[in-house]
Design a protein around this motif. Sequence first.
Motif, PDB file in Angstrom:
ATOM      1  N   ILE A   1      51.965  49.057  43.568  1.00 18.32           N
ATOM      2  CA  ILE A   1      50.658  49.424  44.133  1.00 18.32           C
ATOM      3  C   ILE A   1      50.525  50.944  44.226  1.00 18.32           C
TER       4      ILE A   1
ATOM      5  N   GLY B   1      47.732  52.759  37.950  1.00 19.89           N
ATOM      6  CA  GLY B   1      47.271  51.424  37.569  1.00 19.89           C
ATOM      7  C   GLY B   1      46.381  51.486  36.344  1.00 19.89           C
TER       8      GLY B   1
ATOM      9  N   TYR C   1      42.919  46.777  39.391  1.00 21.58           N
ATOM     10  CA  TYR C   1      44.084  46.002  39.810  1.00 21.58           C
ATOM     11  C   TYR C   1      43.868  44.556  39.360  1.00 21.58           C
TER      12      TYR C   1
ATOM     13  N   SER D   1      44.504  52.199  44.115  1.00 20.31           N
ATOM     14  CA  SER D   1      45.168  50.894  44.020  1.00 20.31           C
ATOM     15  C   SER D   1      45.421  50.253  45.373  1.00 20.31           C
TER      16      SER D   1
END
Length: 404
Positions: free
Chosen positions: A66, A70, A75, A274
């Motif tokens: 996380i 990303g 996500y 994220s």
Amino acid sequence: GIGMEYVYSDRVKNLGGNAIREIFKLLQDPEVISFAGGFPTKTTLPTELIADITNKLMTSDKAQDILQYGETEGYRPLRLASIDYVKRYGIENIDIDNTLIISGGQQGIDLTFKSFVNKGDVVLVEDPTYLASLHILKTYEGVPVGVKSGDNGLDIKDLEDKIIKYNPKVLYVVPTFSNPTGRTYSVENRKAIAELTAKYNVMVLEDDPYSELRFSGERVPSIKSFDKVGNVTYITSFSKTLAPGLRTGIAIGAKEVIRKMTIGKQATDVHTCSLSQAIIDYFLRNNSMDERLEELKAVYLEKKTAMLNAIKKYMPAEFRYTNPDGGLFIYGEFDESLGINTLEVFPELVKKYKVAYVSGYSFYAGENKFNTLRLNYSNASLEQIDDGICKMGKFFKELLAAKQ
């Protein structure tokens, strides 16, 4: 000494600040009662819930992923959750490639205009419309043209006339509890917009930040749900339902369009935060959005009712205003014959009575109208609503008396 001469781009050199952002500077005075912004009620922001979810995420085996870079598209778990979530709006038959996670609904507007608008291209908007869309359009040197509207949506004849006349790239609309008017387009109006824009090959950007905040009336499906050719891009956000500071929203559109928006997003911010995305994904999978909304709506309905009662009690009889089925705003106007300029008198109201609204002037693409104003009821307390509208009423009654 010799100062630097700044030679700005044509895109920004003539841009003024967004009126609302400028007003916020005036409102730094803690004594000012503000009906200006579209802020959620502070006490509804779910601090404990977010703390709890963040703690769970950061102690899970996904924590490092996380916090790592990303994908620009978003996500992945949240994109998959989004497919299910947008069924609420009648949007079916989509897959992950129709989704893009955006940094707030506003980024969806920016990426759409970035993808479609060349210098001088026309974008049609409802008159009046969300002022930030006009601000964003100017940065891409597009030209806004207003379409007439009424209680049930756009004037379809005027829409067709203007499509034929201007050959616009995009139609931008906020069809549910529209900002600033609080109006909602009817199902028939939505179908007509979808059909007409498909016929003339016009993209539609459907901006939907408020539809979950409905107090009364029947839920209406999105314009996107009537899209047969892939010309409607739908954006919603979690700013008004969870928290605006998370800066997270969803764009749903044709795969090629989402792809172009993704390329534009890579250049803007690489990807939406994220951690915010993971928090929202966790919330959607483990908590009830409907329960959260019931709590929110109870708070907002109470505030809306308080504001309507205060307007009836304190504002001049000549003031006409809306009673929206949801959202965050009441839109009001004085007949143009009365000669009240809400932009001109605003600084005096703030100075003299320490109350603020947003002049409707900022929301028009066509002729500027100086007789309207937008009131937000979600940010002030019930006491402030009564006190602020009382002061505003006194101010406008004095103005009208002076004009007699």
